[in-house]
Design an enzyme around this catalytic site. Sequence first.
Site, mmCIF file in Angstrom:
data_model
loop_
_atom_site.group_PDB
_atom_site.id
_atom_site.type_symbol
_atom_site.label_atom_id
_atom_site.label_comp_id
_atom_site.label_asym_id
_atom_site.label_seq_id
_atom_site.Cartn_x
_atom_site.Cartn_y
_atom_site.Cartn_z
ATOM 1 C CB CYS A 143 1.864 -6.214 2.930
ATOM 2 S SG CYS A 143 2.517 -7.651 3.801
ATOM 3 C CB CYS A 175 -4.402 -8.446 2.781
ATOM 4 S SG CYS A 175 -3.131 -9.591 2.157
#
Length: 459
Positions: free
Chosen positions: A122, A442
């Site tokens: 991500c 994250c």
Amino acid sequence: MASMLVHAFRNVPTSVSWAAKLNARLLSSVPHTQPQAQSTSKKTLAKPGLRNVVLVEGVRIPFLMSGTTGLLTRTSIPKAEVDHIVFGTVIQEVKTSNVAREASLGAGFSDKTPSHTVTMACISSNQAMTTAIGLIASGQCETVIAGGVEFMSDVPIRHSRKMRKTLLSLTRAKTMGQRLSLLGKIRPDYFAPELPAVAEFSTSETMGHSADRLAAAFGVSRAEQDEFALRSHVLAKKAETEKLLKDVIPFKVPGRHTVTKDNGIRPSSVEQMGKLKPAFIKPHGTITAANASFLTDGASAVLIMSEDKALAMGYKPLAYLRDFVYVSQDPKDQLLLGPTYATPKVLEKAGLALEDIDVFEFHEAFAAQILSNMKAMDSDWFAKTYMGRKSRVGVPKMDKFNCWGGSLSLGHPFGATGCRLVTTAAHRLIKGGGQYALVAACAAGGQGHGMIVETYPQQ
């Protein structure tokens, strides 16, 4: 196919994947910046002897819920001025594994312009941006285009391992008898497809399951999650209505209409959201389709330059890109706590305190993830036990936090979100007259990223 798409992709080989096409469209130009109001300046983070690296502008196509429509956009810097192109992506197409290179060629850049692709789940486009910063800060480049892309509506699906092994053996078979023998061994289960993995390789657990366990560990209720998710949608809708999402560029859908805005922003009510069933841990889990980010198609790009080069070309940068860090922790129990670990490290590296930050832009993978990070950051016990710190990190004030919505409402095309976070942070600083923004995210594998963005003073 619509004339705009034909024009945009007329030099793209037919074998190039949609991800490469999306990037090619993004790379075809870079928007000109507009003058901004002067902010009240504190100390600057410029370091003597080091080159200043600036964000000149960032663009993205509207983020779209997977399976709803297609993507493209435009930009505008002389192609000969670009020294390097680097893009991030997660779900890679085999035919265009270096999607940055295929996209740059498809967009008409010189074949002499180096282009490469990075992946870090991500935070892939975060990695693309910091790679660009490194190339410029070291003097290797003056101008780099960085970005990311994800096309979840058309992910590559593989044959089963048994079928792949058989097909590869067929290519090596020398006689008809050998071929017929191999074909005779094929069984019905050979035809079972393999979808791209949504689980952690190291733990075999999906991110949704991890988020549910994290919520339970930190005591984050379903009601809290739904309320935070609703906040994200309401703020995103307000920002869209007030035309604050300046990085969004319209595009023509092939054979259809022009899309001008994200289509995942859907303010509802806590009551309606409360009716949804758990998506991962059933029947007692708290993660649902309403409080988790959705599968999204999207692409983003930023023009990053040395300050001297940007000013020489007449650009008015949006912001300085300052200190950044990457962190990594336990991928099972702390998979989504990247912001908790990255925030104090990047603040200390920059010599700042939490109170110095005017704008926070955190990636919203799940409402549970954001709220669990908040509780971890506010815990002396967690800081001492897991982070080796004497006291808690501290919690961002909510009136500074994700005030124009986040991934829960805008969407999360894995490889593209990082550029959206940084560009939004820069625009929010300018709009609010602030000086420093902190971007954090994250990522799968228990990793995370943090970056300080400093607004650029306007004369």
